[in-house]
Design a protein around this motif. Structure first.
Motif, PDB file in Angstrom:
ATOM      1  N   UNK A  36      34.787  66.612 -30.211  1.00  0.00           N
ATOM      2  CA  UNK A  36      34.335  65.476 -29.426  1.00  0.00           C
ATOM      3  C   UNK A  36      33.705  66.006 -28.143  1.00  0.00           C
ATOM      4  N   UNK A  37      32.515  65.532 -27.872  1.00  0.00           N
ATOM      5  CA  UNK A  37      31.808  65.858 -26.649  1.00  0.00           C
ATOM      6  C   UNK A  37      31.470  64.574 -25.920  1.00  0.00           C
ATOM      7  N   UNK A  38      31.193  64.698 -24.648  1.00  0.00           N
ATOM      8  CA  UNK A  38      30.773  63.527 -23.900  1.00  0.00           C
ATOM      9  C   UNK A  38      29.668  63.902 -22.923  1.00  0.00           C
ATOM     10  N   UNK A  39      28.858  62.914 -22.630  1.00  0.00           N
ATOM     11  CA  UNK A  39      27.741  63.122 -21.733  1.00  0.00           C
ATOM     12  C   UNK A  39      27.530  61.873 -20.888  1.00  0.00           C
ATOM     13  N   UNK A  40      27.662  62.047 -19.592  1.00  0.00           N
ATOM     14  CA  UNK A  40      27.379  60.993 -18.644  1.00  0.00           C
ATOM     15  C   UNK A  40      25.939  61.122 -18.171  1.00  0.00           C
ATOM     16  N   UNK A  41      25.350  60.050 -17.664  1.00  0.00           N
ATOM     17  CA  UNK A  41      23.967  60.124 -17.191  1.00  0.00           C
ATOM     18  C   UNK A  41      23.777  61.225 -16.158  1.00  0.00           C
ATOM     19  N   UNK A  42      22.762  62.052 -16.370  1.00  0.00           N
ATOM     20  CA  UNK A  42      22.464  63.132 -15.454  1.00  0.00           C
ATOM     21  C   UNK A  42      23.388  64.328 -15.545  1.00  0.00           C
ATOM     22  N   UNK A  43      24.295  64.325 -16.499  1.00  0.00           N
ATOM     23  CA  UNK A  43      25.259  65.404 -16.650  1.00  0.00           C
ATOM     24  C   UNK A  43      25.044  66.140 -17.961  1.00  0.00           C
ATOM     25  N   UNK A  44      25.606  67.325 -18.039  1.00  0.00           N
ATOM     26  CA  UNK A  44      25.565  68.092 -19.267  1.00  0.00           C
ATOM     27  C   UNK A  44      26.498  67.495 -20.306  1.00  0.00           C
ATOM     28  N   UNK A  45      26.222  67.815 -21.545  1.00  0.00           N
ATOM     29  CA  UNK A  45      27.116  67.437 -22.618  1.00  0.00           C
ATOM     30  C   UNK A  45      28.237  68.466 -22.704  1.00  0.00           C
ATOM     31  N   UNK A  46      29.462  68.010 -22.530  1.00  0.00           N
ATOM     32  CA  UNK A  46      30.602  68.912 -22.431  1.00  0.00           C
ATOM     33  C   UNK A  46      31.651  68.594 -23.481  1.00  0.00           C
ATOM     34  N   UNK A  47      32.367  69.628 -23.852  1.00  0.00           N
ATOM     35  CA  UNK A  47      33.467  69.478 -24.800  1.00  0.00           C
ATOM     36  C   UNK A  47      34.578  68.622 -24.213  1.00  0.00           C
ATOM     37  N   UNK A  48      35.103  67.738 -25.021  1.00  0.00           N
ATOM     38  CA  UNK A  48      36.308  66.995 -24.699  1.00  0.00           C
ATOM     39  C   UNK A  48      37.500  67.602 -25.440  1.00  0.00           C
ATOM     40  N   UNK A  49      37.373  67.713 -26.741  1.00  0.00           N
ATOM     41  CA  UNK A  49      38.421  68.265 -27.578  1.00  0.00           C
ATOM     42  C   UNK A  49      37.822  68.675 -28.904  1.00  0.00           C
ATOM     43  N   UNK A  50      38.493  69.567 -29.593  1.00  0.00           N
ATOM     44  CA  UNK A  50      38.049  69.986 -30.910  1.00  0.00           C
ATOM     45  C   UNK A  50      39.258  70.329 -31.760  1.00  0.00           C
ATOM     46  N   UNK A  51      39.053  70.281 -33.052  1.00  0.00           N
ATOM     47  CA  UNK A  51      40.141  70.537 -33.982  1.00  0.00           C
ATOM     48  C   UNK A  51      39.628  71.321 -35.177  1.00  0.00           C
ATOM     49  N   UNK A  52      40.381  72.314 -35.571  1.00  0.00           N
ATOM     50  CA  UNK A  52      40.108  73.024 -36.808  1.00  0.00           C
ATOM     51  C   UNK A  52      40.655  72.202 -37.959  1.00  0.00           C
ATOM     52  N   UNK A  53      39.801  71.913 -38.919  1.00  0.00           N
ATOM     53  CA  UNK A  53      40.147  70.932 -39.924  1.00  0.00           C
ATOM     54  C   UNK A  53      41.345  71.331 -40.764  1.00  0.00           C
ATOM     55  N   UNK A  54      41.379  72.556 -41.202  1.00  0.00           N
ATOM     56  CA  UNK A  54      42.437  72.972 -42.113  1.00  0.00           C
ATOM     57  C   UNK A  54      43.765  73.211 -41.411  1.00  0.00           C
ATOM     58  N   UNK A  55      43.736  73.873 -40.279  1.00  0.00           N
ATOM     59  CA  UNK A  55      44.973  74.230 -39.600  1.00  0.00           C
ATOM     60  C   UNK A  55      45.500  73.135 -38.684  1.00  0.00           C
ATOM     61  N   UNK A  56      44.603  72.306 -38.174  1.00  0.00           N
ATOM     62  CA  UNK A  56      44.991  71.319 -37.184  1.00  0.00           C
ATOM     63  C   UNK A  56      45.085  71.852 -35.769  1.00  0.00           C
ATOM     64  N   UNK A  57      44.796  73.120 -35.575  1.00  0.00           N
ATOM     65  CA  UNK A  57      44.806  73.674 -34.225  1.00  0.00           C
ATOM     66  C   UNK A  57      43.741  73.004 -33.374  1.00  0.00           C
TER      67      UNK A  57
END
Length: 123
Positions: A36-57
């Motif tokens: 999941x990434x997010x981007x506010x107006x005038x800002x960079x697109x930054x990571x919010x969270x991520x998950x490895x599908x198989x492990x759930x890490x």
């Protein structure tokens, strides 16, 4: 042929909660990650969270640790972002994305993107 579609955005008051969903259609592989990434107006697109599908890490941006939770429901090919204790600074368009291999921090690592869903947090 892989398509990602986000849903669940909306307007909430500060301190409230929201859950975003991202469904994945088309061919997928076991060794991949969702972010999941997010981007506010005038800002960079930054990571919010991520998950490895198989492990759930998982991995999280420091700004959301303890407030947001990423999870996946494997049988539905769906990834969720549970957002609690929302703050006005969380306001952004939220995108889900997919990549081969392990979860990464940078948008350039991800190959497939959803169209985004707006999250607005009022003060």
């Amino acid at each position: 042929q892989v398509q990602l579609v986000e849903s669940g955005g909306g307007l909430v008051q500060a301190g409230g909660s929201l859950r975003l969903s991202c469904t994945v259609s088309g061919r997928t592989y076991s060794n991949y990650a969702m972010g999941w990434f997010r981007q506010a107006p005038g800002k960079e697109r930054d990571l919010v969270a991520a998950i490895n599908w198989s492990s759930g890490n998982t991995l999280y941006a420091d700004s959301v640790k303890g407030r947001f939770t990423i999870s996946r429901e494997i049988v539905k090919n769906t990834v969720y972002l549970q957002m609690n204790s929302l703050k006005p600074e969380d306001t952004a368009v939220y995108y889900c994305a997919a990549k081969f291999g392990r979860a990464g921090y940078f948008p350039s690592e991800y190959d497939r993107w959803g169209q985004g869903t707006q999250v607005t947090v009022s003060s």
